[in-house]
Design an enzyme around this catalytic site. Structure first.
Site, PDB file in Angstrom:
ATOM      1  N   ASP A 218       5.848  37.288   3.714  1.00  0.00           N
ATOM      2  CA  ASP A 218       6.115  38.713   3.941  1.00  0.00           C
ATOM      3  C   ASP A 218       7.514  39.009   3.418  1.00  0.00           C
ATOM      4  O   ASP A 218       7.951  38.385   2.457  1.00  0.00           O
ATOM      5  CB  ASP A 218       5.949  39.060   5.424  1.00  0.00           C
ATOM      6  CG  ASP A 218       5.493  40.497   5.643  1.00  0.00           C
ATOM      7  OD1 ASP A 218       6.213  41.410   5.203  1.00  0.00           O
ATOM      8  OD2 ASP A 218       4.430  40.711   6.243  1.00  0.00           O
ATOM      9  N   HIS A 241       7.773  39.418  -0.091  1.00  0.00           N
ATOM     10  CA  HIS A 241       7.646  40.854  -0.349  1.00  0.00           C
ATOM     11  C   HIS A 241       8.987  41.503  -0.661  1.00  0.00           C
ATOM     12  O   HIS A 241       9.114  42.719  -0.596  1.00  0.00           O
ATOM     13  CB  HIS A 241       6.991  41.547   0.844  1.00  0.00           C
ATOM     14  CG  HIS A 241       5.565  41.154   1.055  1.00  0.00           C
ATOM     15  ND1 HIS A 241       4.774  41.701   2.052  1.00  0.00           N
ATOM     16  CD2 HIS A 241       4.763  40.270   0.395  1.00  0.00           C
ATOM     17  CE1 HIS A 241       3.561  41.164   2.005  1.00  0.00           C
ATOM     18  NE2 HIS A 241       3.538  40.286   1.010  1.00  0.00           N
TER      19      HIS A 241
END
Length: 395
Positions: A218, A241
């Site tokens: 993430d 991310h």
């Protein structure tokens, strides 16, 4: 031959030296001395807590020592305030229970609460989250997951040389903290691990995150509401991310984010580079005085992105407008390659357009040969120097 007499000054020096050595030794709290077993099977939670309590109660600076070996640790809170400065020195590996259900709904694995003038130095922390990830991916009824290393209401903290592996959710969290330096840490989980943020900070002021590597599933760094005076430098991010301010506007009454700098960092194969994200719903929040500068993008899907229309499944966004006001954001000297043709996407709020956006010396190319493009919506500012792809800002 006559032996030289011990003079009073020499005797005094020897006594003081002995006292200092004895005092220093008495302020070292080795977890093994309190019953911890370095074989990774026996629960060492009680021993760690006893060592911490001894150090926390010491009138002079103290050190908690975790020697080489592997130590099994269940959910634990190292609570303060303590009487003096503490160094938590880890040379070995700390592992979580193999059964992810052992944590229940605690939300944390290792929590430092209300500590000050503390250093966490070295060591590997392995949350062994494979079973938890499998549960999440299967759609079963799973626990919410635990953050690996958390600091709540802490101040004057140094975190250095730590490696966190296989976190259930976030590797490292700061909540309500002041004056924290995080340097030379490694936060590592597979790229397909769900919701494994690397470093998350919120309601905190004066945080520096430098010289670190984040490889996770993430956000490499997630910046939540109430974050002020936050510096990220020399970050190696990927997979993951990217660096995200947000998601913001989760709540109507929400504190803002300001004075954030992301500098001299490299993003490799990430979903995003630098992102500002807010829900498309009312909020009192804001983002201002942000500097993204001297960054390299390598095959990044969205190198530069603002998304104020975030609304998964189109639920919970009755007005479809974000109340978060974004202003004073500078993108300077950002170069590299985009994995998508739209290398720059600035989608701002219908009700609160972005203002004061500055693009300066941007060179992003699409790695499949076609020219890279940009897209703006309700974004106003100015462009300086060479901008590639062509700027789409409103003036």
């Amino acid at each position: 031959m006559t032996k030289p007499a011990i003079t009073f000054p020499l005797l005094f020096t020897l006594v003081i030296t002995f006292i200092n050595i004895s005092r220093s030794a008495s302020n070292v709290f080795n977890v093994v001395s309190f019953g911890a077993k370095p074989e990774g099977v026996t629960d060492s939670t009680a021993a760690f807590l006893k060592a911490w309590q001894g150090a926390c109660g010491s009138a002079a600076s103290a050190t908690v020592v975790v020697p080489k070996g592997t130590f099994l640790l269940k959910a634990i809170t190292f609570g303060g305030p303590c009487k003096s400065k503490i160094t938590f020195q880890v040379s070995g590996t700390v592992v979580a229970p193999a059964d992810y259900r052992a944590f229940g709904n605690s939300g944390y694995w290792i929590l430092f609460n209300k500590v000050s003038k503390m250093s966490l130095v070295g060591g590997t922390f392995d949350a062994r989250a494979n079973g938890f990830w499998s549960c999440r991916k299967s759609g079963q009824n799973c626990p919410p997951g635990v953050r690996s290393i958390s600091f709540n209401s802490a101040k004057d903290v140094i975190i250095s040389g730590v490696k966190s592996m296989n976190s259930q959710v976030t590797h490292m969290t700061l909540n309500g903290c002041n004056n924290v330096v995080v340097r030379n840490v490694r936060l590592v989980a597979p790229g397909n691990s769900p919701n494994t943020d690397g470093f998350h900070v919120q309601f905190s002021t004066g945080v520096t995150f430098t010289g670190s590597t984040v490889q996770t599933g993430d956000d490499c760094v997630a910046i939540g509401p109430g974050t002020r005076n936050f510096l990220i430098t020399k970050l190696a991010c990927g997979p993951g991310h990217g660096v995200s301010i947000g998601s913001l506007a989760k709540d109507l009454k929400e504190d803002g984010v300001e004075n954030v700098t992301v500098s001299s960092s490299v993003f490799t194969g990430t979903q995003n580079g630098v992102r500002i994200k807010s829900w498309a719903r009312p909020s009192t929040g804001f983002v201002r005085n942000v500097f993204f500068q001297n960054l390299i993008m390598k095959n990044v899907q969205n190198p530069i992105i603002i998304d104020q229309n975030y609304c998964p499944s189109h639920q919970g966004c009755p007005t479809e407008r974000s109340g978060v006001k974004i202003s004073g954001v500078t993108y300077k000297n950002i170069q590299g390659t985009s994995a998508t043709q739209q290398a720059m996407k600035l989608v701002c709020s219908k009700s609160n357009p972005c203002t004061g956006i500055i693009l300066q010396d941007i060179k992003l190319t699409y790695n499949k040969g076609a020219p890279a493009t940009s897209y703006c919506f309700n974004a106003a500012g100015k462009s300086l120097g060479v901008i590639q792809p062509t700027s789409c800002l409103n003036r």
